[in-house]
Design a protein around this motif. Structure first.
Motif, PDB file in Angstrom:
ATOM      1  N   LEU A 155       0.817  -1.453   0.102  1.00 42.27           N
ATOM      2  CA  LEU A 155      -0.041   0.001  -0.099  1.00 42.27           C
ATOM      3  C   LEU A 155       0.811   1.316  -0.002  1.00 42.27           C
ATOM      4  N   GLU A 156       2.033   1.198   0.583  1.00 44.31           N
ATOM      5  CA  GLU A 156       2.923   2.328   0.594  1.00 44.31           C
ATOM      6  C   GLU A 156       3.524   2.554  -0.567  1.00 44.31           C
ATOM      7  N   LYS A 157       3.698   1.560  -1.436  1.00 46.26           N
ATOM      8  CA  LYS A 157       4.419   1.683  -2.930  1.00 46.26           C
ATOM      9  C   LYS A 157       3.728   2.021  -3.691  1.00 46.26           C
ATOM     10  N   GLY A 158       2.611   2.765  -3.711  1.00 51.19           N
ATOM     11  CA  GLY A 158       1.743   3.389  -5.051  1.00 51.19           C
ATOM     12  C   GLY A 158       2.626   4.383  -5.642  1.00 51.19           C
ATOM     13  N   VAL A 159       3.759   4.946  -4.943  1.00 49.61           N
ATOM     14  CA  VAL A 159       4.501   5.940  -5.712  1.00 49.61           C
ATOM     15  C   VAL A 159       5.909   5.688  -5.117  1.00 49.61           C
ATOM     16  N   ARG A 160       6.638   5.523  -6.012  1.00 47.25           N
ATOM     17  CA  ARG A 160       8.224   5.303  -5.925  1.00 47.25           C
ATOM     18  C   ARG A 160       8.989   6.522  -5.847  1.00 47.25           C
ATOM     19  N   ILE A 161       9.841   6.865  -5.146  1.00 47.55           N
ATOM     20  CA  ILE A 161      10.544   8.127  -5.353  1.00 47.55           C
ATOM     21  C   ILE A 161      12.333   7.817  -5.365  1.00 47.55           C
ATOM     22  N   TYR A 162      12.749   8.308  -6.561  1.00 45.78           N
ATOM     23  CA  TYR A 162      14.328   7.864  -6.534  1.00 45.78           C
ATOM     24  C   TYR A 162      14.959   9.183  -6.898  1.00 45.78           C
ATOM     25  N   ASP A 163      16.085   9.260  -5.901  1.00 47.35           N
ATOM     26  CA  ASP A 163      16.853  10.509  -5.920  1.00 47.35           C
ATOM     27  C   ASP A 163      18.090  10.251  -6.745  1.00 47.35           C
ATOM     28  N   GLU A 164      18.785  11.203  -7.143  1.00 42.20           N
ATOM     29  CA  GLU A 164      20.080  11.015  -7.727  1.00 42.20           C
ATOM     30  C   GLU A 164      19.932  10.250  -9.109  1.00 42.20           C
ATOM     31  N   PHE A 165      18.758  10.366  -9.674  1.00 42.04           N
ATOM     32  CA  PHE A 165      18.402   9.570 -10.796  1.00 42.04           C
ATOM     33  C   PHE A 165      19.065  10.257 -12.110  1.00 42.04           C
ATOM     34  N   ASP A 166      19.256   9.223 -13.101  1.00 46.27           N
ATOM     35  CA  ASP A 166      20.048   9.753 -14.353  1.00 46.27           C
ATOM     36  C   ASP A 166      19.326  10.942 -15.051  1.00 46.27           C
ATOM     37  N   ALA A 167      20.164  11.887 -15.420  1.00 46.52           N
ATOM     38  CA  ALA A 167      19.361  12.986 -16.083  1.00 46.52           C
ATOM     39  C   ALA A 167      19.120  12.896 -17.517  1.00 46.52           C
ATOM     40  N   LYS A 168      19.745  11.933 -18.313  1.00 46.08           N
ATOM     41  CA  LYS A 168      19.690  11.842 -19.543  1.00 46.08           C
ATOM     42  C   LYS A 168      18.139  11.123 -19.810  1.00 46.08           C
ATOM     43  N   ILE A 210      15.085   1.438 -14.394  1.00 45.83           N
ATOM     44  CA  ILE A 210      14.526   0.458 -13.254  1.00 45.83           C
ATOM     45  C   ILE A 210      13.758  -0.448 -14.130  1.00 45.83           C
ATOM     46  N   LYS A 211      14.206  -1.875 -13.616  1.00 42.65           N
ATOM     47  CA  LYS A 211      13.540  -2.903 -13.972  1.00 42.65           C
ATOM     48  C   LYS A 211      12.344  -3.459 -13.343  1.00 42.65           C
ATOM     49  N   ASP A 212      12.226  -3.491 -12.172  1.00 36.75           N
ATOM     50  CA  ASP A 212      10.965  -4.015 -11.426  1.00 36.75           C
ATOM     51  C   ASP A 212       9.956  -2.917 -11.373  1.00 36.75           C
ATOM     52  N   MET A 213       9.225  -3.013 -12.496  1.00 35.22           N
ATOM     53  CA  MET A 213       7.863  -2.196 -12.589  1.00 35.22           C
ATOM     54  C   MET A 213       6.647  -2.789 -12.646  1.00 35.22           C
ATOM     55  N   PRO A 214       5.888  -2.987 -11.887  1.00 37.30           N
ATOM     56  CA  PRO A 214       4.451  -3.378 -12.051  1.00 37.30           C
ATOM     57  C   PRO A 214       3.680  -2.366 -13.020  1.00 37.30           C
ATOM     58  N   ALA A 215       2.456  -2.938 -13.485  1.00 34.69           N
ATOM     59  CA  ALA A 215       1.750  -1.990 -14.532  1.00 34.69           C
ATOM     60  C   ALA A 215       1.152  -0.759 -13.764  1.00 34.69           C
ATOM     61  N   ASN A 216       1.111   0.312 -14.205  1.00 34.47           N
ATOM     62  CA  ASN A 216       0.605   1.549 -13.830  1.00 34.47           C
ATOM     63  C   ASN A 216       1.633   2.028 -12.551  1.00 34.47           C
ATOM     64  N   GLN A 217       2.733   1.610 -12.554  1.00 28.40           N
ATOM     65  CA  GLN A 217       3.542   2.272 -11.274  1.00 28.40           C
ATOM     66  C   GLN A 217       3.918   3.761 -11.487  1.00 28.40           C
ATOM     67  N   TYR A 218       3.654   4.397 -10.388  1.00 22.52           N
ATOM     68  CA  TYR A 218       4.082   5.944 -10.571  1.00 22.52           C
ATOM     69  C   TYR A 218       5.301   6.262  -9.864  1.00 22.52           C
ATOM     70  N   PHE A 219       5.958   6.947 -10.474  1.00 21.23           N
ATOM     71  CA  PHE A 219       7.361   7.497  -9.984  1.00 21.23           C
ATOM     72  C   PHE A 219       7.740   8.953 -10.061  1.00 21.23           C
ATOM     73  N   VAL A 220       8.473   9.282  -8.797  1.00 20.32           N
ATOM     74  CA  VAL A 220       9.102  10.787  -8.812  1.00 20.32           C
ATOM     75  C   VAL A 220      10.561  10.441  -9.047  1.00 20.32           C
ATOM     76  N   LEU A 221      11.313  10.990 -10.049  1.00 21.25           N
ATOM     77  CA  LEU A 221      12.579  10.793 -10.570  1.00 21.25           C
ATOM     78  C   LEU A 221      13.218  12.069 -10.365  1.00 21.25           C
ATOM     79  N   ARG A 222      14.144  12.285  -9.763  1.00 17.60           N
ATOM     80  CA  ARG A 222      14.861  13.582  -9.347  1.00 17.60           C
ATOM     81  C   ARG A 222      16.500  13.387  -9.121  1.00 17.60           C
ATOM     82  N   ASN A 223      17.118  14.546  -9.624  1.00 18.05           N
ATOM     83  CA  ASN A 223      18.393  14.842  -9.164  1.00 18.05           C
ATOM     84  C   ASN A 223      18.572  16.147  -8.525  1.00 18.05           C
ATOM     85  N   ALA A 224      19.727  16.691  -8.513  1.00 12.83           N
ATOM     86  CA  ALA A 224      20.147  17.803  -7.846  1.00 12.83           C
ATOM     87  C   ALA A 224      19.511  18.980  -8.905  1.00 12.83           C
TER      88      ALA A 224
END
Length: 440
Positions: free
Chosen positions: A158-171, A189-203
């Motif tokens: 239930l807590e993984k409805g949104v995944r947050i990744y810091d220092e993510f690849d800028a390209k 990222i290879k482990d992706m269930p259908a309709n997974q939502y992400f916050v991808l960010r870096n500096a």
């Protein structure tokens, strides 16, 4: 009876939770105290889910009934144990000293103690969803446990409805901004269930993204409003994306009070009103202190009014975001008048076939897994169903954060291409509400 098999004694609330429960104990024997049948008789009449469960169980029991139920037991099927009905037993001296009242719960305990003494070589366990009864059983030296069959094994889902990744690849972030999406095989990222939502960010930059299973693409999620309601954070943005995505037919929104779950669902429904024949907004009625609605004054509308008021409050918020005589408010009033928008107790729409309906089920944490299944299986062509709720605020005395229907639904449906889940974490009602939710 096989020496190594166990004996499970069932409380009434287990049957009212799952009328097929007797088939879920593998090769072990199941005993129904006679008082359970007596209690079930009181629940047969009515339109609530527990009444349905009682009726279905009694019908099933009638098919396998006979004198053997009381003596030899009736086999429940291949690789399963037998079903017995145990008649009333006298209270032991310990029970008489502990419990002065011969209530149904205490009569069940008396039978359980008798069975334990009669079958000393086997493990005897009382199964109940009532914590108090389980504690009483343990005080008498009886094994007791909750009904575990439909409990969520991994509550973290239930807590993984949104995944947050810091220092993510800028390209990759740039590619999401400058193209229609990034192919699944090219995404870091290879482990992706259908309709997974992400916050991808870096500096330097960030992006909101979503894995689209139909195109096998990770795509950027853009912030957009629905019927005048603007998302205030990433989770709300993701929620509106799932709520308005035509490919997603089933959505679960979880989160504490004030995170905007119901408001967003209703706003999204109104935004898409031309795509559906009807918008239904419903919630289960769980009277406080387990008291029936009958004790409340007035007619049926007076009785259910207090339970439905939070839903009307959300509608008022949406109306308040527009002018009093705005086109949007006139549309809402017309939809309510014409039956295109209906706010009602959940029990009032059970049994209906729902086609081309946008169906929002609020406070879904108060539903059992079986109730959730029953609702979803009513969905016809063109229907979208939204379940919202807070698994930390459960009003039903026999459900908890791992056994409620909302958690069960989310765990079982995770990864299906027509299902999406978002867990909202930030309260947006007010600073006061957020502070109270966190600290009190």
């Amino acid at each position: 009876m096989p020496k190594k098999s166990k004996i499970f004694i069932l409380d009434t609330n287990v049957i009212l939770h799952d009328h097929k429960c007797i088939y879920n104990f593998e090769n072990n024997d199941v005993i129904l105290p006679i008082v359970v049948l007596e209690e079930l008789d009181k629940f047969k009449k009515g339109n609530d889910q527990i009444n349905y469960q009682a009726r279905e169980f009694v019908r099933d029991l009638n098919k396998i009934s006979g004198e053997k139920l009381f003596k030899e037991g009736v086999p429940l099927g291949p690789k399963q144990g037998k079903l017995f009905v145990a008649t009333g037993k006298p209270f032991t001296q310990t029970m008489q000293d502990s419990f002065f009242e011969k209530s149904p719960d205490h009569r069940i305990l008396a039978i359980a103690l008798f069975i334990k003494e009669e079958f000393k070589t086997r493990i005897v366990t009382l199964v109940s969803k009532d914590i108090n009864l389980r504690m009483k059983a343990k005080s008498l030296g009886l094994n007791s446990e909750d009904y575990e069959t439909d409990k969520v094994k991994n509550i973290e889902v239930l807590e993984k409805g949104v995944r947050i990744y810091d220092e993510f690849d800028a390209k990759t972030i740039d590619d999401l901004y400058n193209s229609e999406g990034v192919a699944k095989e090219d995404f870091p990222i290879k482990d992706m269930p259908a309709n997974q939502y992400f916050v991808l960010r870096n500096a330097n930059k960030s992006v909101l993204a979503h894995y689209d299973p139909f195109r096998s693409l990770i795509v950027r999620v853009e912030k957009h409003s629905s019927f005048g309601i603007e998302p205030r954070n990433a989770e709300q943005t993701f929620s509106l994306d799932a709520l308005t995505n035509q490919d997603i037919k089933l959505v679960s929104l979880t989160g504490k009070a004030g995170t905007g779950k119901t408001l967003l669902a209703l706003a999204a429904a109104l935004q898409q009103n031309k795509s559906f024949k009807q918008i239904l907004l419903a919630r289960p009625i769980v009277p406080l202190a387990n008291r029936d609605l009958g004790f409340l004054p007035g007619d049926v509308n007076d009785k259910i009014g207090p339970y439905m008021q939070p839903l009307f409050d959300n509608l008022s918020v949406i109306k308040g975001s527009h002018g009093q005589k705005s086109r949007e408010n006139i549309l809402i009033e017309e939809m309510q008048r014409d039956g295109h928008l209906i706010i009602t107790p959940l029990a009032y729409i059970r049994g209906r076939s729902l086609s081309d309906v946008y169906f929002i089920v609020d406070e879904a944490q108060n539903l059992t897994p079986h109730e959730v299944k029953t609702i979803i299986t009513r969905a016809g062509e063109g229907t979208k169903i939204i379940f919202t709720g807070d698994i930390e605020q459960i009003d039903s005395p026999y459900l908890d954060k791992t056994s409620n229907g909302l958690a069960y639904l989310t765990e079982k449906m995770k990864g299906q291409d027509i299902f999406a889940h978002v867990n909202l974490v930030k309260g947006e009602r007010s600073y006061l509400a957020e502070l109270a939710s966190d600290l009190l």
